[in-house]
Design a protein around this motif. Structure first.
Motif, mmCIF file in Angstrom:
data_model
loop_
_atom_site.group_PDB
_atom_site.id
_atom_site.type_symbol
_atom_site.label_atom_id
_atom_site.label_comp_id
_atom_site.label_asym_id
_atom_site.label_seq_id
_atom_site.Cartn_x
_atom_site.Cartn_y
_atom_site.Cartn_z
ATOM 1 N N GLY A 14 -36.451 -30.798 19.178
ATOM 2 C CA GLY A 14 -35.335 -31.480 18.522
ATOM 3 C C GLY A 14 -34.798 -30.712 17.329
ATOM 4 N N LEU A 17 -32.808 -27.733 18.545
ATOM 5 C CA LEU A 17 -31.505 -28.201 19.034
ATOM 6 C C LEU A 17 -30.570 -28.549 17.885
ATOM 7 N N ARG A 18 -31.116 -29.222 16.847
ATOM 8 C CA ARG A 18 -30.290 -29.567 15.690
ATOM 9 C C ARG A 18 -29.720 -28.310 15.052
ATOM 10 N N ILE A 40 -24.695 -35.242 15.183
ATOM 11 C CA ILE A 40 -26.103 -35.142 15.588
ATOM 12 C C ILE A 40 -26.801 -36.484 15.412
ATOM 13 N N ALA A 44 -28.254 -38.801 18.396
ATOM 14 C CA ALA A 44 -29.683 -39.142 18.413
ATOM 15 C C ALA A 44 -29.876 -40.655 18.499
ATOM 16 N N CYS A 70 -35.835 -36.914 19.322
ATOM 17 C CA CYS A 70 -34.755 -37.542 18.546
ATOM 18 C C CYS A 70 -35.060 -37.506 17.049
ATOM 19 N N PHE A 73 -34.379 -34.026 15.990
ATOM 20 C CA PHE A 73 -32.955 -33.707 16.125
ATOM 21 C C PHE A 73 -32.136 -34.344 15.009
ATOM 22 N N SER A 74 -32.412 -35.598 14.702
ATOM 23 C CA SER A 74 -31.631 -36.296 13.676
ATOM 24 C C SER A 74 -32.200 -35.994 12.298
#
Length: 120
Positions: A14, A17-18, A40, A44, A70, A73-74
Motif C-alpha cells: 500500500g 502504491l501511495r 488516495i 482507500a 488500505c 495506501f491511505s
C-alpha cells in the motif's frame, strides 16, 4: 505471527502504491490543493468499504488488503500536515475545504463501498 505478516506485507504494498500514485497525480495537478492525498484517501475508503462488506473485518483477506494495503495506501498524517501547510500559507478556506472533502467524502466512499460490496 501470521497476522503481522499479512498486515505488514499489505502495508508495504500500500505504501509503495501511495508513493507511485502521488507522483502520478502531482505530475498533472497544478494547484495548491492536495489532490493526490485526497484521491488516495477516498479511494482507500471506497476499497475498505468493499472489503469489509465482502470479507468482514476478521478474515485474513481483510487483514492483508484492508488493514494492511488500505492502511498503507491511505494517510491521515499527510492529510493533516497538508491542511496545516495550507493554513500557514494563508489558504485557510482551502484547508477547510480539503478537510471537509476528506472527512465527508471518506464516509461517503465507505458507504458506497459497503453498498457495492453487497452486490457481489
Amino acid at each position: 505471527m501470521t497476522t503481522y505478516f499479512l498486515v505488514g506485507g499489505g502495508a508495504a504494498v500500500g505504501a509503495i502504491l501511495r508513493y507511485d500514485v502521488t507522483k502520478l497525480i502531482k505530475r498533472y495537478a497544478l494547484s495548491r490543493f492536495p489532490f493526490a492525498t485526497l484521491v488516495i484517501n477516498l479511494l482507500a475508503a471506497l476499497i475498505l468499504g468493499i472489503l469489509a462488506s465482502h470479507f468482514g473485518t476478521d478474515a485474513n483477506a481483510y487483514l492483508l488488503l484492508g488493514t494492511g494495503a488500505c492502511g498503507g495506501f491511505s494517510t491521515f498524517s499527510t492529510m493533516s500536515y497538508e491542511a496545516l501547510l495550507l493554513q500557514q500559507e494563508k489558504y485557510g478556506r482551502l484547508a477547510l475545504l480539503y478537510l471537509g472533502c476528506s472527512l465527508i467524502g471518506g464516509i461517503i466512499c465507505v458507504v458506497i463501498g459497503l453498498t457495492i460490496g453487497h452486490l457481489f
